[in-house]
Design a protein around this motif. Structure first.
Motif, PDB file in Angstrom:
ATOM      1  N   ALA A 100      14.018  -2.707  -0.551  1.00 40.73           N
ATOM      2  CA  ALA A 100      13.739  -1.990   0.699  1.00 40.73           C
ATOM      3  C   ALA A 100      12.845  -0.784   0.455  1.00 40.73           C
ATOM      4  CB  ALA A 100      15.057  -1.548   1.351  1.00 40.73           C
ATOM      5  N   GLN A 101      12.946  -0.211  -0.735  1.00 39.23           N
ATOM      6  CA  GLN A 101      12.140   0.972  -1.069  1.00 39.23           C
ATOM      7  C   GLN A 101      10.738   0.589  -1.534  1.00 39.23           C
ATOM      8  OE1 GLN A 101      13.757   3.640  -0.258  1.00 39.23           O
ATOM      9  NE2 GLN A 101      15.645   2.441   0.004  1.00 39.23           N
ATOM     10  N   GLY A 102      10.475  -0.720  -1.604  1.00 39.87           N
ATOM     11  CA  GLY A 102       9.172  -1.143  -2.088  1.00 39.87           C
ATOM     12  C   GLY A 102       9.159  -1.382  -3.581  1.00 39.87           C
ATOM     13  N   ILE A 103       7.974  -1.701  -4.108  1.00 37.65           N
ATOM     14  CA  ILE A 103       7.847  -2.077  -5.521  1.00 37.65           C
ATOM     15  C   ILE A 103       6.641  -1.402  -6.152  1.00 37.65           C
ATOM     16  CG2 ILE A 103       8.901  -4.335  -5.147  1.00 37.65           C
ATOM     17  CD1 ILE A 103       5.976  -5.478  -5.306  1.00 37.65           C
ATOM     18  N   ASP A 104       6.683  -1.340  -7.473  1.00 38.25           N
ATOM     19  CA  ASP A 104       5.522  -0.874  -8.226  1.00 38.25           C
ATOM     20  C   ASP A 104       4.583  -2.039  -8.492  1.00 38.25           C
ATOM     21  OD1 ASP A 104       6.449   1.730  -8.343  1.00 38.25           O
ATOM     22  OD2 ASP A 104       7.592   1.358 -10.192  1.00 38.25           O
ATOM     23  N   THR A 105       3.296  -1.772  -8.329  1.00 40.61           N
ATOM     24  CA  THR A 105       2.295  -2.819  -8.583  1.00 40.61           C
ATOM     25  C   THR A 105       1.094  -2.226  -9.296  1.00 40.61           C
ATOM     26  OG1 THR A 105       0.814  -2.589  -6.683  1.00 40.61           O
ATOM     27  CG2 THR A 105       2.928  -3.685  -6.278  1.00 40.61           C
ATOM     28  N   ASP A 106       0.178  -3.113  -9.684  1.00 34.77           N
ATOM     29  CA  ASP A 106      -1.076  -2.664 -10.309  1.00 34.77           C
ATOM     30  C   ASP A 106      -1.938  -1.920  -9.308  1.00 34.77           C
ATOM     31  OD1 ASP A 106      -1.250  -5.120  -8.926  1.00 34.77           O
ATOM     32  OD2 ASP A 106      -3.200  -5.520  -9.853  1.00 34.77           O
ATOM     33  N   GLN A 107      -1.563  -1.984  -8.022  1.00 39.19           N
ATOM     34  CA  GLN A 107      -2.290  -1.241  -7.000  1.00 39.19           C
ATOM     35  C   GLN A 107      -1.468  -0.047  -6.522  1.00 39.19           C
ATOM     36  OE1 GLN A 107      -3.346  -4.067  -3.936  1.00 39.19           O
ATOM     37  NE2 GLN A 107      -4.145  -5.548  -5.425  1.00 39.19           N
ATOM     38  N   GLY A 108      -0.555   0.376  -7.374  1.00 36.29           N
ATOM     39  CA  GLY A 108       0.307   1.490  -6.994  1.00 36.29           C
ATOM     40  C   GLY A 108       1.539   1.003  -6.258  1.00 36.29           C
ATOM     41  N   HIS A 109       2.316   1.965  -5.766  1.00 37.22           N
ATOM     42  CA  HIS A 109       3.544   1.605  -5.065  1.00 37.22           C
ATOM     43  C   HIS A 109       3.226   0.917  -3.753  1.00 37.22           C
ATOM     44  CE1 HIS A 109       7.263   2.211  -2.712  1.00 37.22           C
ATOM     45  NE2 HIS A 109       7.836   2.047  -3.902  1.00 37.22           N
ATOM     46  N   LYS A 110       3.998  -0.168  -3.457  1.00 34.20           N
ATOM     47  CA  LYS A 110       3.825  -0.860  -2.177  1.00 34.20           C
ATOM     48  C   LYS A 110       5.178  -0.842  -1.461  1.00 34.20           C
ATOM     49  CE  LYS A 110      -0.378  -3.007  -2.720  1.00 34.20           C
ATOM     50  NZ  LYS A 110      -1.488  -3.030  -1.741  1.00 34.20           N
ATOM     51  N   SER A 111       5.126  -0.436  -0.212  1.00 29.93           N
ATOM     52  CA  SER A 111       6.370  -0.454   0.574  1.00 29.93           C
ATOM     53  C   SER A 111       6.745  -1.899   0.909  1.00 29.93           C
ATOM     54  CB  SER A 111       6.174   0.325   1.880  1.00 29.93           C
ATOM     55  OG  SER A 111       5.280  -0.396   2.728  1.00 29.93           O
ATOM     56  N   PHE A 112       7.951  -2.084   1.396  1.00 32.98           N
ATOM     57  CA  PHE A 112       8.384  -3.411   1.852  1.00 32.98           C
ATOM     58  C   PHE A 112       7.367  -3.990   2.831  1.00 32.98           C
ATOM     59  CE2 PHE A 112      10.518  -6.214   4.847  1.00 32.98           C
ATOM     60  CZ  PHE A 112      11.304  -7.030   4.029  1.00 32.98           C
ATOM     61  N   ASP A 113       6.972  -3.179   3.800  1.00 38.01           N
ATOM     62  CA  ASP A 113       6.035  -3.691   4.802  1.00 38.01           C
ATOM     63  C   ASP A 113       4.664  -3.995   4.209  1.00 38.01           C
ATOM     64  OD1 ASP A 113       7.868  -3.742   6.837  1.00 38.01           O
ATOM     65  OD2 ASP A 113       7.351  -1.743   7.615  1.00 38.01           O
ATOM     66  N   GLN A 114       4.285  -3.198   3.195  1.00 36.56           N
ATOM     67  CA  GLN A 114       2.986  -3.487   2.554  1.00 36.56           C
ATOM     68  C   GLN A 114       3.034  -4.799   1.767  1.00 36.56           C
ATOM     69  OE1 GLN A 114       2.713   0.382   0.652  1.00 36.56           O
ATOM     70  NE2 GLN A 114       0.843   0.861   1.829  1.00 36.56           N
ATOM     71  N   VAL A 115       4.182  -5.070   1.137  1.00 32.89           N
ATOM     72  CA  VAL A 115       4.318  -6.349   0.435  1.00 32.89           C
ATOM     73  C   VAL A 115       4.240  -7.483   1.451  1.00 32.89           C
ATOM     74  CG1 VAL A 115       5.889  -7.789  -0.910  1.00 32.89           C
ATOM     75  CG2 VAL A 115       5.656  -5.354  -1.460  1.00 32.89           C
ATOM     76  N   ALA A 116       4.963  -7.300   2.568  1.00 33.71           N
ATOM     77  CA  ALA A 116       4.952  -8.330   3.610  1.00 33.71           C
ATOM     78  C   ALA A 116       3.535  -8.552   4.136  1.00 33.71           C
ATOM     79  CB  ALA A 116       5.890  -7.918   4.748  1.00 33.71           C
ATOM     80  N   ALA A 117       2.825  -7.456   4.362  1.00 31.65           N
ATOM     81  CA  ALA A 117       1.457  -7.564   4.877  1.00 31.65           C
ATOM     82  C   ALA A 117       0.534  -8.217   3.860  1.00 31.65           C
ATOM     83  CB  ALA A 117       0.935  -6.177   5.245  1.00 31.65           C
TER      84      ALA A 117
END
Lengths: 542, 542
Positions: free
Chosen positions: B351-368
């Motif tokens: 729910a807090q999002g994840i770390d990625t090679d593009q920086g932190h992504k929120s749940f909604d950003q992952v979904a998008a």
């Protein structure tokens, strides 16, 4: 901790080779001799057995809510041994507590421990002989063999089959799929063996170790904690087994609770709550088809491996050694008073009689020849006791007494020989104990058909044929194969239809109602564990 | 007649070697290319398919009481093919009539015939591609592969496992038991393989050949006549299979009725009377757990091998290639509109999002990100059709429409992406079709635990994890292994969680409710036949 594996690796490899070749092989000598087992082995065994009587049986760390045990030797003496007992939920919880450590131990660790257990059991074969004798009624020589080395053979066979199957497929692989001109896809894969769950071994009264070792060792080797539920009249051989096994497991760094003893008393058995517990996923069972049916109905969460009721037949079509045939059958019928799952019961003889090396013999002459051979075999009371042993269970005596009224007595006593018609109800089902039925048939082919049909319908573990006609022998081979029953042809001398040798004879085919499990084929182990994979792309090549 | 065996022996041996090594191997090229299948193969396939439409399907000598068939291509066209149909008793009788000859044929004869069948099926892969496309809704390229070479691979794999198991133990042995100073006991033993009985293969709508070939070929190779019961909407691929198989069997001197087609129509299926017939001893089934439960309750005379319902999950814990992850998942979710037993359904994202090679992504950003990747993948309508195919069954469309109300729409269309809470009822069970649920979890370990628990409770065939934390990956590997589900980690590029390669990936583990059968492990073949022995004393040595 794989030094146990290294220590026994050669024996394991020999065992795997033996079970593929199916020739004679055993690492566990069957002769109860001081030259083999050590000069003091017999006295040590006597003393060890005596020291157990009238005491509390020691199982360090085993769940214990009370002490139970009412074993009485069929030879007369009460054992007065009490065992640690716990109810089903406590045993299940203990087994669950051991599950993860057993599963995550390597294959070699588990197999090494199983092999060490078997070797240590072999060392106490004299003690196991006494324990088996005084719980089953077998005479000592048989109890030593069947309760000791022959059971250990069957245990080792199960470990070898389990080992072969667990190591059959690669446990890791790099999968490279060509992509034409593009770079290949490269994935690294890894497989983990996942055990099925808790295993329950339900022992029988007559062969507590021989019939239970395959399931116990197959499950333990494949990572399933085993709850050993002995017949309440035959606890000691399996209690000793559990004691040895727990000691080895602990030494090998594995949880002792990976093997547990479920003791109960007659009339208050805990088999049903154990078998129907959702955590129990494997059940090995030897006993009546009636309870087998209960298990199938009520333990549907578990895979069930069974040896059940059957009717073993002999077809006497012709004999080129009439005396040898009668002597051989006399022994098969007398051995352990017919209390073997392999004992013959129905003897089909053409109503018109048969041709033999002594000329034509009428049905009654064949019957008389058999009766005479039994009388001769059992004339000496000491030898008779050594062959017949004692009746394990009073119910067996009652069963045979009831059967006595249902035919014409050809030979009274143990074993009882009765002449009955082919359609007599008593001959359509297993009548476990020292009784055999002489049944007239229209001719040899009719006898073969009746025996094979009965095997297919009601189950059978053994069949025997005496014949001199090669074409008819071929027809019998085909008929009994279709009925899923192993056939012995023209046995005379010192080999008997009752005998089933590990590494060579598959015991029970699984192809008729006498059981769905075959000792020990691949199917007996293959579903006790599963392979689960994880995979990921290989690191990019340098 | 073993020349077919000799002809294909090398392929068989290569297959056995491949399944032990688990590396990439196939004799059946997956590329629908004229260079491989012959310059005219494509046109021949087109013509052969066109010639079948609107006609009576020819199965010489097949039981026929009437003609049935109402297949309509998910791509629009009615096939108007009628097939010979017979009721269950007629099919059972025909299978029984073939049983003895099939059983008594040698292993090499049966295996040789199976291999020849597979090779001939391979030659008509273009036709099978059309047949599969127009019964399942798969796009042609996928239908060619899954209906043709990949299914043939799985069939060959089953034949190879069956062959390995049938020849695993000696079929004859001389057993010589030493007797001290006396002459050894010498017994000659012979083993016959006895098939289990009639085998029923119950096909599914979406992968009629791929899911059915393992059971069909495992049973046929081990001597069991097979009744092939296609889904009424996907008959043609299996009818072609039966047609080819019957031809080869007849040429090999085996009864054509060793393989039969059981055609029925929607709403008038004959699966139940077939499955519950006492003569049916083996059932291979792919489909819903509801009907699986019916089989377990009503076909208790048979061994049942199943692939059933499950919920496949993806845990998105972290990504070192966010775009690659999204593109990979977009394809997995879109391929054949999620109508694969291996398609992901539940996507757990912290729910807090994840770390990625593009920086932190929120749940909604992952979904998008996922929604965007799907949009990109399917932007071109022709490419979209080639990936998504068509919906095989109207019920699938209805199911997804009903699911739509139960979450927040992240992406509409096919596939549909919904955000739902972890305890949403819709996410606790299989929702077969083009829909996936984005589910917030407390953290990655929570997601792993939820996905693994759901797999253990409701079944799962695949799981996927995206993560950069080695320790957490190890924990996930252990958790999914305990749940009995194969795990793919960090897939990007051209390899997808949906894919399962014969000779390397065991498809379904058998260790959770998504099925009890694993394609193709030893357990899948080991109980389809039994070993029955006959033995007799060896002739006295000269």
């Amino acid at each position: 901790m794989t030094d146990l594996f290294a220590r026994h690796r050669r024996m394991l490899e020999d065992a795997v080779q033996a079970l593929h070749a199916r020739r004679f092989w055993t690492p566990f000598p069957e002769v109860p001799s001081g030259k083999i087992y050590g000069e003091t082995a017999k006295l040590d065994g006597d003393a060890a057995y005596a020291a157990l009587l009238g005491r509390g049986f020691v199982l360090p760390g085993h769940p214990e809510q009370r002490r139970l045990g009412t074993e009485v030797s069929p030879w007369g003496e009460a054992l007065r041994i009490t065992y640690p007992a716990a109810d089903a939920p406590a045993l299940i919880a203990a087994a669950q507590g051991a599950a993860d450590a057993l599963a995550s131990a390597g294959v070699e660790t588990r197999v090494g421990a199983c092999l060490e257990i078997l070797v240590r059991l072999n060392r106490i074969s004299f003690l196991l002989g006494h324990a088996t004798m005084h719980t089953t009624g077998q005479a000592f020589a048989m109890a030593f063999q069947a309760g000791g080395p022959h059971a250990q053979d069957r245990g080792l066979e199960a470990v070898a089959v389990a080992w072969a199957e667990m190591t059959r497929y690669a446990d890791a692989a790099r999968w490279e799929k060509p992509q034409g001109k593009a770079a290949a896809l490269v994935i690294d894969k890894h497989w983990t063996l996942v055990p099925a769950g808790i295993s329950l071994a339900i022992g029988c009264n007559t062969f507590p170790t021989w019939n239970s070792y395959p399931g116990i060792f197959a499950s333990l080797a494949t990572g399933n904690p085993v709850i050993v539920k002995p017949h309440p009249a035959a606890i000691l051989p399996l209690a000793l087994t559990v004691q040895v096994a727990r000691g080895v497991l602990a030494e090998a760094g594995l949880p002792a609770d990976a093997i547990l003893l479920a003791v109960d008393e007659p009339g208050a058995e805990i088999t049903k709550p154990l078998a129907s517990d959702p955590a129990v996923r494997l059940i090995d069972y030897t006993g009546s088809s009636a309870f087998g049916a209960w298990l199938r109905e009520n333990a549907r969460q578990a895979q069930i491996f069974t040896e059940e009721t059957g009717v073993n037949s002999v077809v006497i079509a012709a004999a080129d050694d009439f005396d040898g045939m009668c002597a051989n059958l006399a022994f098969s019928l007398s051995l352990y008073s017919g209390q073997m799952c392999t004992s013959p019961q129905n003897l089909y003889v053409p109503a018109q009689g048969i041709d033999t090396d002594q000329g034509h013999k009428s049905f009654d002459q064949v019957a008389a020849g058999l009766a005479q051979a039994i009388d001769t075999l059992l004339a000496d009371p000491k030898q008779a006791a050594g062959i017949c042993g004692a009746i394990a269970n009073p119910a067996t005596r009652d069963r045979v007494a009831r059967a006595r009224d249902q035919g014409r007595v050809v030979r009274d006593g143990t074993p009882l020989l009765l002449a009955v018609e082919a359609d007599a109800p008593v001959a359509q089902d297993e009548c476990f104990g020292p009784v055999a039925f002489l049944i007239p048939c229209a001719d040899a082919d009719d006898g073969i058909a009746r025996a094979a049909d009965l095997a297919a319908a009601r189950g059978a573990i053994t069949a025997a044929l005496y014949d001199t006609d090669d074409a008819r022998i071929r027809r019998a081979v085909a008929a009994f194969a279709r009925a899923g029953v192993n056939l012995s042809v023209n046995l005379t001398g010192n080999i008997f239809v009752n005998q089933s040798a590990a590494f060579s004879d598959f015991h029970v085919t699984g192809a008729n109602p006498a059981g769905n499990a075959s000792l020990t084929d691949t199917a007996f182990v293959a579903t006790r564990f599963r392979r689960v994979m994880w995979r990921r792309p290989a690191a990019a090549p340098a």
